[in-house]
Design an enzyme around this catalytic site. Structure first.
Site, PDB file in Angstrom:
ATOM      1  CG  ASN A  83      -1.832  -0.810   0.981  1.00  0.00           C
ATOM      2  OD1 ASN A  83      -3.203  -1.367   0.586  1.00  0.00           O
ATOM      3  ND2 ASN A  83      -2.309  -1.893   1.764  1.00  0.00           N
ATOM      4  N   GLY A  89       4.639   5.438  -2.760  1.00  0.00           N
ATOM      5  CA  GLY A  89       5.262   5.469  -4.384  1.00  0.00           C
ATOM      6  C   GLY A  89       5.581   4.273  -5.433  1.00  0.00           C
ATOM      7  CE  LYS A  90       8.856  -0.437  -2.159  1.00  0.00           C
ATOM      8  NZ  LYS A  90       9.138  -1.563  -1.491  1.00  0.00           N
ATOM      9  CG  ASP A 148      12.464  -6.982   1.125  1.00  0.00           C
ATOM     10  OD1 ASP A 148      11.950  -5.879   1.316  1.00  0.00           O
ATOM     11  OD2 ASP A 148      13.397  -7.327   1.589  1.00  0.00           O
ATOM     12  CG  PHE A 203       9.644   6.234  -3.337  1.00  0.00           C
ATOM     13  CD1 PHE A 203       9.624   4.974  -2.451  1.00  0.00           C
ATOM     14  CD2 PHE A 203       9.125   6.097  -5.039  1.00  0.00           C
ATOM     15  CE1 PHE A 203       9.482   4.187  -2.983  1.00  0.00           C
ATOM     16  CE2 PHE A 203       9.218   4.713  -5.104  1.00  0.00           C
ATOM     17  CZ  PHE A 203       8.931   4.123  -4.768  1.00  0.00           C
ATOM     18  N   GLY A 204      11.905   7.616  -1.303  1.00  0.00           N
ATOM     19  CA  GLY A 204      12.606   6.578  -0.634  1.00  0.00           C
ATOM     20  C   GLY A 204      14.588   7.842   0.020  1.00  0.00           C
TER      21      GLY A 204
END
Length: 207
Positions: free
Chosen positions: A15, A18-19, A76, A162-163
Site C-alpha cells: 500500500n 510511491g511503489k 523487497d 521517493f525513499g
C-alpha cells in the site's frame, strides 16, 4: 470475458503510494489491471522477517495472493552502501527505527556517511520482485532481481521519486529524484525486475 479480466489482474502486495505509482506505470502498459489490497478492502500487513530480499518478497506476495484469491506481485528492495558494509540493505525502509519518514532516513544515511569522500560513496539499489498465486493453484512463487548502480551524494536534490532517491546519484551526476518518471523507470532496479517478471509471464504463463 469475466474470466479473462480476472486472469489479467495483478494484486500489488503493498500500500506504499510511491511503489504503487511505479508499479502501475510499469505493469499497466503490458495489459494487466493493477489493484491494491486497500482497493480490494483487504487488510495487508506482513512482518518482513525473512533472511533475504527474496524471502520477504515471496512472503508478501504469497500472503496477498491467498487473501485476494488472485495473482499477486510483491517486491523487497533496499539501498546497499559499500561504506556501510552493504547497509542498510534489507532494512532500508526501517533504517533508524519506526519514527523516521523518508526524509529522516535519508538524513540519517548522510549523517552516517559524514566525512566519506565521493569515491568511497558507491552504492546500489537492489530489488527482488516475486509473483505468487493462491496456494490452491499449486504453483510455486517465482522471483526476479534488478540492480542499479550509483553513489550517495552529499545533499538531497530533486523533488521526484521517493525513499533515498534524492541522494542516489547516477553516473551523469543527477540524482534519481531529478529524473522524469520515464527516465527512472527505464533504469531503476524496480523497473528491471518488473520487466523481467512481465517477460516471464508473457512467455511461461501466457501473459
Amino acid at each position: 470475458m469475466d474470466s479473462e479480466r480476472a486472469r489479467r489482474r495483478i494484486v500489488l502486495a503493498t500500500n506504499n503510494p510511491g511503489k504503487v505509482r511505479e508499479f502501475r506505470r510499469l505493469i499497466e502498459p503490458a495489459g494487466w489491471a493493477v489493484v491494491t489490497p486497500r482497493e480490494l478492502g483487504i487488510a495487508f500487513d506482513v512482518v518482513e522477517d525473512g533472511a533475504s530480499y527474496a524471502e520477504n518478497a515471496v512472503k508478501k506476495a504469497q500472503s496477498c495472493a491467498d487473501a485476494a484469491g488472485a495473482l499477486a506481485l510483491a517486491d523487497d528492495s533496499g539501498i546497499e552502501v559499500d561504506a556501510l558494509g552493504g547497509g542498510p540493505g534489507m532494512y532500508s525502509a526501517r533504517f533508524g527505527g519506526p519514527g523516521l519518514d523518508d526524509a529522516g532516513r535519508t538524513a540519517l544515511l548522510l549523517e552516517r556517511l559524514a566525512g566519506v569522500p565521493a569515491e568511497q560513496r558507491t552504492a546500489r539499489y537492489r530489488a527482488v520482485v516475486a509473483l505468487a498465486w493462491p496456494q490452491a493453484a499449486g504453483r510455486p512463487a517465482v522471483t526476479f532481481e534488478g540492480v542499479e548502480e550509483g553513489r550517495i551524494g552529499f545533499a538531497p536534490r530533486g523533488g521526484r521519486g521517493f525513499g533515498y532517491d534524492p541522494v542516489f546519484e547516477l553516473p551523469d551526476g543527477r540524482t534519481q529524484a531529478e529524473l522524469t518518471d520515464e527516465e527512472k523507470d527505464a533504469i531503476s532496479h524496480r523497473g528491471i525486475a518488473v520487466r523481467a517478471a512481465l517477460a516471464w509471464l508473457a512467455r511461461e504463463a501466457g501473459g
